[in-house]
Design a protein around this motif. Sequence first.
Motif, PDB file in Angstrom:
ATOM      1  N   THR A 109     -24.202 -13.117   3.297  1.00  0.00           N
ATOM      2  CA  THR A 109     -23.758 -11.951   2.690  1.00  0.00           C
ATOM      3  C   THR A 109     -22.477 -11.444   3.201  1.00  0.00           C
ATOM      4  O   THR A 109     -21.787 -10.682   2.066  1.00  0.00           O
ATOM      5  N   ARG A 110     -22.007 -11.452   4.233  1.00  0.00           N
ATOM      6  CA  ARG A 110     -20.829 -11.083   4.754  1.00  0.00           C
ATOM      7  C   ARG A 110     -19.767 -11.933   4.266  1.00  0.00           C
ATOM      8  O   ARG A 110     -18.749 -11.405   3.825  1.00  0.00           O
ATOM      9  N   ARG A 111     -19.886 -13.268   4.224  1.00  0.00           N
ATOM     10  CA  ARG A 111     -18.932 -13.970   3.640  1.00  0.00           C
ATOM     11  C   ARG A 111     -18.735 -13.713   2.000  1.00  0.00           C
ATOM     12  O   ARG A 111     -17.422 -13.693   1.535  1.00  0.00           O
ATOM     13  N   LEU A 112     -19.797 -13.681   1.048  1.00  0.00           N
ATOM     14  CA  LEU A 112     -19.859 -13.482  -0.113  1.00  0.00           C
ATOM     15  C   LEU A 112     -18.973 -12.010  -0.416  1.00  0.00           C
ATOM     16  O   LEU A 112     -18.147 -12.203  -1.470  1.00  0.00           O
ATOM     17  N   ALA A 113     -19.361 -11.254   0.344  1.00  0.00           N
ATOM     18  CA  ALA A 113     -18.671  -9.783   0.032  1.00  0.00           C
ATOM     19  C   ALA A 113     -17.120  -9.958   0.250  1.00  0.00           C
ATOM     20  O   ALA A 113     -16.415  -9.113  -0.514  1.00  0.00           O
ATOM     21  N   GLN A 114     -16.642 -10.626   1.372  1.00  0.00           N
ATOM     22  CA  GLN A 114     -15.405 -10.692   1.720  1.00  0.00           C
ATOM     23  C   GLN A 114     -14.598 -11.442   0.558  1.00  0.00           C
ATOM     24  O   GLN A 114     -13.651 -10.942  -0.050  1.00  0.00           O
ATOM     25  N   ASP A 115     -15.286 -12.699  -0.208  1.00  0.00           N
ATOM     26  CA  ASP A 115     -14.829 -13.405  -0.828  1.00  0.00           C
ATOM     27  C   ASP A 115     -14.502 -12.712  -2.381  1.00  0.00           C
ATOM     28  O   ASP A 115     -13.497 -12.707  -3.119  1.00  0.00           O
ATOM     29  N   LEU A 116     -15.804 -11.940  -2.486  1.00  0.00           N
ATOM     30  CA  LEU A 116     -15.799 -11.111  -3.837  1.00  0.00           C
ATOM     31  C   LEU A 116     -14.731  -9.922  -3.804  1.00  0.00           C
ATOM     32  O   LEU A 116     -14.103  -9.735  -4.976  1.00  0.00           O
ATOM     33  N   MET A 117     -14.232  -9.390  -2.728  1.00  0.00           N
ATOM     34  CA  MET A 117     -13.323  -8.260  -2.350  1.00  0.00           C
ATOM     35  C   MET A 117     -12.015  -8.971  -2.755  1.00  0.00           C
ATOM     36  O   MET A 117     -11.017  -8.252  -3.375  1.00  0.00           O
ATOM     37  N   ASP A 166     -23.109  12.732  -9.356  1.00  0.00           N
ATOM     38  CA  ASP A 166     -22.577  11.384  -9.580  1.00  0.00           C
ATOM     39  C   ASP A 166     -21.057  11.207  -9.205  1.00  0.00           C
ATOM     40  O   ASP A 166     -20.156  11.980  -9.802  1.00  0.00           O
ATOM     41  N   ARG A 167     -20.936  10.426  -8.304  1.00  0.00           N
ATOM     42  CA  ARG A 167     -19.423  10.198  -7.978  1.00  0.00           C
ATOM     43  C   ARG A 167     -19.505   8.670  -8.163  1.00  0.00           C
ATOM     44  O   ARG A 167     -20.331   7.862  -8.051  1.00  0.00           O
ATOM     45  N   ARG A 168     -18.128   8.255  -8.433  1.00  0.00           N
ATOM     46  CA  ARG A 168     -17.602   6.837  -8.392  1.00  0.00           C
ATOM     47  C   ARG A 168     -17.674   6.058  -7.066  1.00  0.00           C
ATOM     48  O   ARG A 168     -17.144   6.450  -6.247  1.00  0.00           O
ATOM     49  N   ARG A 169     -18.318   4.948  -6.982  1.00  0.00           N
ATOM     50  CA  ARG A 169     -18.394   4.336  -5.615  1.00  0.00           C
ATOM     51  C   ARG A 169     -17.010   3.637  -5.463  1.00  0.00           C
ATOM     52  O   ARG A 169     -16.463   3.100  -6.561  1.00  0.00           O
ATOM     53  N   SER A 170     -16.872   3.484  -4.307  1.00  0.00           N
ATOM     54  CA  SER A 170     -15.710   2.685  -4.176  1.00  0.00           C
ATOM     55  C   SER A 170     -15.810   1.328  -4.109  1.00  0.00           C
ATOM     56  O   SER A 170     -16.950   0.559  -4.529  1.00  0.00           O
ATOM     57  N   LEU A 171     -14.731   0.338  -4.088  1.00  0.00           N
ATOM     58  CA  LEU A 171     -14.753  -1.064  -4.417  1.00  0.00           C
ATOM     59  C   LEU A 171     -15.499  -1.763  -3.161  1.00  0.00           C
ATOM     60  O   LEU A 171     -16.479  -2.816  -3.786  1.00  0.00           O
ATOM     61  N   ALA A 172     -15.527  -1.452  -2.034  1.00  0.00           N
ATOM     62  CA  ALA A 172     -15.909  -2.210  -0.989  1.00  0.00           C
ATOM     63  C   ALA A 172     -17.610  -1.735  -1.099  1.00  0.00           C
ATOM     64  O   ALA A 172     -18.422  -2.703  -0.878  1.00  0.00           O
ATOM     65  N   GLU A 173     -17.919  -0.683  -1.559  1.00  0.00           N
ATOM     66  CA  GLU A 173     -19.605  -0.313  -1.448  1.00  0.00           C
ATOM     67  C   GLU A 173     -19.935  -1.110  -2.599  1.00  0.00           C
ATOM     68  O   GLU A 173     -21.124  -1.650  -2.547  1.00  0.00           O
ATOM     69  N   GLN A 174     -19.320  -1.177  -3.853  1.00  0.00           N
ATOM     70  CA  GLN A 174     -20.041  -1.785  -5.119  1.00  0.00           C
ATOM     71  C   GLN A 174     -20.015  -3.329  -4.836  1.00  0.00           C
ATOM     72  O   GLN A 174     -21.063  -3.861  -5.137  1.00  0.00           O
ATOM     73  N   VAL A 175     -18.879  -3.994  -4.196  1.00  0.00           N
ATOM     74  CA  VAL A 175     -18.919  -5.404  -3.956  1.00  0.00           C
ATOM     75  C   VAL A 175     -20.177  -5.737  -2.980  1.00  0.00           C
ATOM     76  O   VAL A 175     -20.719  -6.694  -3.139  1.00  0.00           O
ATOM     77  N   HIS A 224     -20.625 -14.780  -8.112  1.00  0.00           N
ATOM     78  CA  HIS A 224     -19.351 -15.591  -8.088  1.00  0.00           C
ATOM     79  C   HIS A 224     -18.850 -16.060  -9.102  1.00  0.00           C
ATOM     80  O   HIS A 224     -17.385 -15.952  -9.383  1.00  0.00           O
ATOM     81  N   THR A 225     -19.755 -16.671 -10.180  1.00  0.00           N
ATOM     82  CA  THR A 225     -19.127 -17.200 -11.259  1.00  0.00           C
ATOM     83  C   THR A 225     -18.396 -16.015 -12.391  1.00  0.00           C
ATOM     84  O   THR A 225     -17.529 -16.249 -12.840  1.00  0.00           O
ATOM     85  N   ALA A 226     -19.120 -15.015 -12.475  1.00  0.00           N
ATOM     86  CA  ALA A 226     -18.742 -13.769 -13.221  1.00  0.00           C
ATOM     87  C   ALA A 226     -17.436 -13.281 -12.646  1.00  0.00           C
ATOM     88  O   ALA A 226     -16.574 -12.829 -13.405  1.00  0.00           O
ATOM     89  N   GLN A 227     -17.224 -13.294 -11.369  1.00  0.00           N
ATOM     90  CA  GLN A 227     -16.020 -12.938 -10.525  1.00  0.00           C
ATOM     91  C   GLN A 227     -14.823 -13.641 -10.984  1.00  0.00           C
ATOM     92  O   GLN A 227     -13.613 -13.445 -11.251  1.00  0.00           O
ATOM     93  N   CYS A 228     -15.188 -15.102 -10.774  1.00  0.00           N
ATOM     94  CA  CYS A 228     -14.076 -16.150 -11.378  1.00  0.00           C
ATOM     95  C   CYS A 228     -13.591 -15.985 -12.655  1.00  0.00           C
ATOM     96  O   CYS A 228     -12.562 -16.123 -12.981  1.00  0.00           O
ATOM     97  N   ALA A 288     -23.269  -7.907  -3.923  1.00  0.00           N
ATOM     98  CA  ALA A 288     -23.301  -9.233  -3.197  1.00  0.00           C
ATOM     99  C   ALA A 288     -24.706  -9.280  -2.123  1.00  0.00           C
ATOM    100  O   ALA A 288     -25.301 -10.093  -2.422  1.00  0.00           O
ATOM    101  N   SER A 289     -24.914  -7.932  -1.447  1.00  0.00           N
ATOM    102  CA  SER A 289     -26.413  -8.247  -0.977  1.00  0.00           C
ATOM    103  C   SER A 289     -27.578  -8.441  -1.779  1.00  0.00           C
ATOM    104  O   SER A 289     -28.525  -8.954  -1.572  1.00  0.00           O
ATOM    105  N   PHE A 290     -27.473  -7.703  -3.155  1.00  0.00           N
ATOM    106  CA  PHE A 290     -28.650  -7.694  -3.985  1.00  0.00           C
ATOM    107  C   PHE A 290     -28.813  -9.280  -4.324  1.00  0.00           C
ATOM    108  O   PHE A 290     -29.801 -10.015  -4.427  1.00  0.00           O
ATOM    109  N   LEU A 291     -27.345  -9.778  -5.161  1.00  0.00           N
ATOM    110  CA  LEU A 291     -27.540 -11.001  -5.758  1.00  0.00           C
ATOM    111  C   LEU A 291     -27.720 -12.086  -4.754  1.00  0.00           C
ATOM    112  O   LEU A 291     -27.991 -13.254  -4.980  1.00  0.00           O
ATOM    113  N   LEU A 292     -27.203 -12.067  -3.291  1.00  0.00           N
ATOM    114  CA  LEU A 292     -27.547 -13.032  -2.237  1.00  0.00           C
ATOM    115  C   LEU A 292     -28.906 -13.417  -2.232  1.00  0.00           C
ATOM    116  O   LEU A 292     -29.432 -14.579  -1.931  1.00  0.00           O
TER     117      LEU A 292
END
Length: 446
Positions: free
Chosen positions: A406-414, A329-338, A354-358, A342-346
């Motif tokens: 999906t791509r735009r949501l991932a960039q905004d969340l990052m 088990d290793r910790r995933r990077s921020l990019a992989e997690q986001v 998006h609301t939780a991140q804000c 984002a892909s799942f919730l989209l």
Amino acid sequence: MLRRSLPWLLLLAVLLGAGALLVRYTRWEEKRVPLPPQGEAETDRHYQLRHWLAKQGVTLQTPSELGTLPPVTDTLVLTSPLWDVRQSREQDLKRWVEAGGHLVLFPNTDEAMLKLNPLGIEETSEWQLQREQRKAEAKARAAASGHAAPPEKSDEDEDDEDDEEDTAPATPASGPALPRVPPPPKCDWTAKDAGAQPFFAELPIYQLCRSPSTVFKSRDLPAWGVRDELGWRALRLPLGRGELTLSAWYPNLDNPDLMKHDHAPLLAAMLKLRPGRQVWLMGSASLPTLPSWLWQQAAPVLLLALAALVLSLWRALPRFGPLRRPPPDRRRSLAEQVRGSASFLLQHRAEALHTAQCRALAEAARKLAPSASASSALPDPVTLALATGLSASALGKAIAPAQRNTRRLAQDLMLLETARRQLISLAAKGHTAPAPLQDSPQKASP
């Protein structure tokens, strides 16, 4: 002394009286109890028949399967209805009899094995002949008395009357009803030898137990036969160079009563025993079991069904884990997690992420500027840009609610996550914001 012995004297008198009553009102009888079969008689069901035939100079053969017919000089007795001769053996049997064999059939096999009409033999039941005799007698009595004959009853009505007579309970004059006990078999049936060639000249009449229920009618006089007032009960007819014997009287060949009364002489006459011959008794056909028969007839189908069953069971069995060792088990990077979130919730509910991140960004801003309002509103994008060094326009687009792919949501969340972590890092180091973080009228998206 007398008082002490008085109870014992009374007891002795009671015992003597009981013994006297027992002797007077009971009797002792000797009864022979047959011993169970032992030795060879226990394993051979035809032990008695075999030894009786051996005394006549005849050998008994009891094959389990009759693959080939016996020699034409022997006698073949068929008592098993399981032996199939309708489809493939009927013509072989007929040719064997015509070649000189002697075939003996009993009532449980004659209908299924040979067609009796071409031989001039008709088969009827005893109760039907008795019914016809009763009707003829009723008509004769009506004609003699000059009255009209009573209306004929249907077969169903007469059957109902016979059933009522048989099932009518016996009501005694007094006392409780006793259970009905079936009467013992009466050996009062007599049949006479009326054939053209009697087998036993000194025994013209056979004394037997229980008459059979089948009666034969023959257009020709049989070479040998046994009959009573209703008709032929057993007869022998020539067929080619051989002979065919039909018997409505079925002897129980493995019953000890076979040697009682005139059962044995009648059996000897039916089998036409001669010293030096053999009797082949087909009493029980050995049939293969269902699994073996299915394997003989449809082996490929069974193999395919077995393979399908094994495959279905293998797929239904629970799995106990992978065969390979799982990766650590290793910790995933921020990019992989986001990207993953984002892909799942989209596909399911992108607005929730998006609301939780804000909200998380608003909490980080309050930690850096404790004097700001404790509301859930986000700071102004320009103020966030001054505090974090990020682009104010990019932060404004990321905070604003809009339909994203999906791509735009991932960039905004990052971008929002990067701003949140920088604010938390500044608050942990004790830094203050370069400008006060004031509440912005722009609210977080619901």
